[in-house]
Every structure is written in structure tokens, then in C-alpha cells.
Design a protein around this motif. Sequence first.
Motif, PDB file in Angstrom:
ATOM      1  N   ARG A 106     -18.042  -7.226   8.575  1.00 33.78           N
ATOM      2  CA  ARG A 106     -16.774  -6.520   8.588  1.00 33.78           C
ATOM      3  C   ARG A 106     -15.726  -7.797   8.578  1.00 33.78           C
ATOM      4  O   ARG A 106     -15.897  -8.615   9.348  1.00 33.78           O
ATOM      5  CB  ARG A 106     -16.424  -5.794   9.609  1.00 33.78           C
ATOM      6  CG  ARG A 106     -15.145  -5.122   9.698  1.00 33.78           C
ATOM      7  CD  ARG A 106     -14.786  -4.677  10.940  1.00 33.78           C
ATOM      8  NE  ARG A 106     -13.131  -4.256  11.065  1.00 33.78           N
ATOM      9  CZ  ARG A 106     -12.162  -4.898  11.310  1.00 33.78           C
ATOM     10  NH1 ARG A 106     -12.492  -6.083  11.638  1.00 33.78           N
ATOM     11  NH2 ARG A 106     -11.090  -4.634  11.178  1.00 33.78           N
ATOM     12  N   GLY A 108     -11.809  -7.964   8.078  1.00 31.23           N
ATOM     13  CA  GLY A 108     -10.432  -7.175   8.529  1.00 31.23           C
ATOM     14  C   GLY A 108      -9.293  -8.032   8.253  1.00 31.23           C
ATOM     15  O   GLY A 108      -9.353  -9.085   9.002  1.00 31.23           O
ATOM     16  N   CYS A 110      -6.285  -6.623   8.670  1.00 30.22           N
ATOM     17  CA  CYS A 110      -5.225  -5.566   8.878  1.00 30.22           C
ATOM     18  C   CYS A 110      -3.969  -5.992   9.627  1.00 30.22           C
ATOM     19  O   CYS A 110      -3.014  -5.083   9.525  1.00 30.22           O
ATOM     20  CB  CYS A 110      -5.848  -4.450   9.729  1.00 30.22           C
ATOM     21  SG  CYS A 110      -7.309  -3.634   8.822  1.00 30.22           S
ATOM     22  N   CYS A 140      -7.069  -0.548   5.164  1.00 30.02           N
ATOM     23  CA  CYS A 140      -6.792  -0.620   6.609  1.00 30.02           C
ATOM     24  C   CYS A 140      -6.254   0.849   7.087  1.00 30.02           C
ATOM     25  O   CYS A 140      -6.402   1.038   8.490  1.00 30.02           O
ATOM     26  CB  CYS A 140      -5.764  -1.584   7.426  1.00 30.02           C
ATOM     27  SG  CYS A 140      -6.683  -3.325   6.928  1.00 30.02           S
ATOM     28  N   SER A 148      -6.242  -5.502   3.622  1.00 30.72           N
ATOM     29  CA  SER A 148      -7.730  -5.201   3.365  1.00 30.72           C
ATOM     30  C   SER A 148      -8.798  -5.180   4.560  1.00 30.72           C
ATOM     31  O   SER A 148      -8.189  -5.853   5.474  1.00 30.72           O
ATOM     32  CB  SER A 148      -7.962  -6.126   2.216  1.00 30.72           C
ATOM     33  OG  SER A 148      -7.059  -6.381   1.318  1.00 30.72           O
ATOM     34  N   GLU A 149      -9.599  -4.625   4.172  1.00 32.64           N
ATOM     35  CA  GLU A 149     -10.727  -4.309   5.134  1.00 32.64           C
ATOM     36  C   GLU A 149     -11.986  -4.199   4.344  1.00 32.64           C
ATOM     37  O   GLU A 149     -11.992  -3.293   3.294  1.00 32.64           O
ATOM     38  CB  GLU A 149     -10.591  -3.471   6.191  1.00 32.64           C
ATOM     39  CG  GLU A 149     -11.517  -3.306   7.145  1.00 32.64           C
ATOM     40  CD  GLU A 149     -11.355  -2.301   8.298  1.00 32.64           C
ATOM     41  OE1 GLU A 149     -11.323  -2.766   9.636  1.00 32.64           O
ATOM     42  OE2 GLU A 149     -10.879  -1.256   7.976  1.00 32.64           O
ATOM     43  N   HIS A 151     -16.362  -3.965   4.471  1.00 32.68           N
ATOM     44  CA  HIS A 151     -17.591  -3.587   5.185  1.00 32.68           C
ATOM     45  C   HIS A 151     -18.724  -3.713   4.257  1.00 32.68           C
ATOM     46  O   HIS A 151     -18.638  -3.278   3.352  1.00 32.68           O
ATOM     47  CB  HIS A 151     -17.894  -2.149   5.881  1.00 32.68           C
ATOM     48  CG  HIS A 151     -16.778  -2.154   6.937  1.00 32.68           C
ATOM     49  ND1 HIS A 151     -16.843  -2.253   8.186  1.00 32.68           N
ATOM     50  CD2 HIS A 151     -15.530  -1.560   7.073  1.00 32.68           C
ATOM     51  CE1 HIS A 151     -16.007  -1.851   9.097  1.00 32.68           C
ATOM     52  NE2 HIS A 151     -14.903  -1.537   8.139  1.00 32.68           N
TER      53      HIS A 151
END
Length: 176
Positions: A106, A108, A110, A140, A148-149, A151
Amino acid sequence: GGHSIQLDDTDHASAVVQSDFAFCSRIWERNAPVCFPPPDNDDCADALPLTIDGASFDTSGATTDGPVNDLYIQPLPRLCYFGLSDEQVHKDVWYDVVAPCSSSLRLGLCDSSFDTKIAVYEGSDCPSNIAAIACNDDACGGEFERESELHLDVRGGAYKVRIGGFNGDWGTGVLT
């Protein structure tokens, strides 16, 4: 290195700084120019090892040296699509990640101060004509979130992580 400064007039002063040592961006702050040297990981060849939790980043002064996300070289289904007709990660900084085994990752951004984009490329080489295996812009959550995020599941091996902005945006953030 040499510098040259050009002033238009005192009411609307602007500066252009050229240096043998650093590329600088210009911004306005109380009518005075402020210059940012490029970050150490501005170029893909100078990617820094990524410590996943809490790595601070700053794209102020960064240039764009990564490829445009070419939708036509990606197999279907496409793994990376930014949308909004801006398939570039502008003013990018680079990180190296080595996954010792298959796992979930992940990334992130954010809590960033700007409209971010992130892309991940497989391998330790800098991408020139290969597509990102994953990317994101604005995931996010929230009504006005621009950060942006991402996974993704990764196999063991090396990866390049590219962080930058939408449509030329730049700023600071923390990778969590």
C-alpha cells in the motif's frame, strides 16, 4: 556555475535563474522569487531506497523525467490509467523498493499538500518504453481529495516508485 537574473519592474519582479549546478523552479512569494534546487531523487537513476512508513518527499524543484503513460503499449486489461487526459506524472521523484517475497503493498500520499499521482514500474531499470504496472490519481476518498493511494500485489523483486503531480502540480507529503 553562472547565474543570470532578469527583473521586469519593481511592481512585478520576476526572476529567471540559470545555474550549472541546479535547475530551479520559480514561484511568487510577496513579489520575490524563491528558487528550489532539485531533490536528490529527481531523476530515476538517482532513486532513493524507500522506507514505506513515514517517508517524507518534496517535489519542489523536481523535473519530469519519466515516460508518459502510453495506453497503447499496455496489454488489456490496462493496469494503469490516470484518466482526465493527463497520462504524465509531472515533477516526479523516484524510489526503489525491493520486495523479498510476494506480498501486498500500500502506497498512500493522502496527507500531501498538492494534487498527487503515483506510478509503480516492475524491475530495477528506469522505465523508458514500459508501462507502469499500477498507478493512481485521487483515490484517498472524500469529496475534494486530490491525493493518491495505491494497493497492489507484488511478487518478490525490484520495483520503481514514481511520485509527482497532476498537470504540473508540486509540493510536499509523507508516504504512508
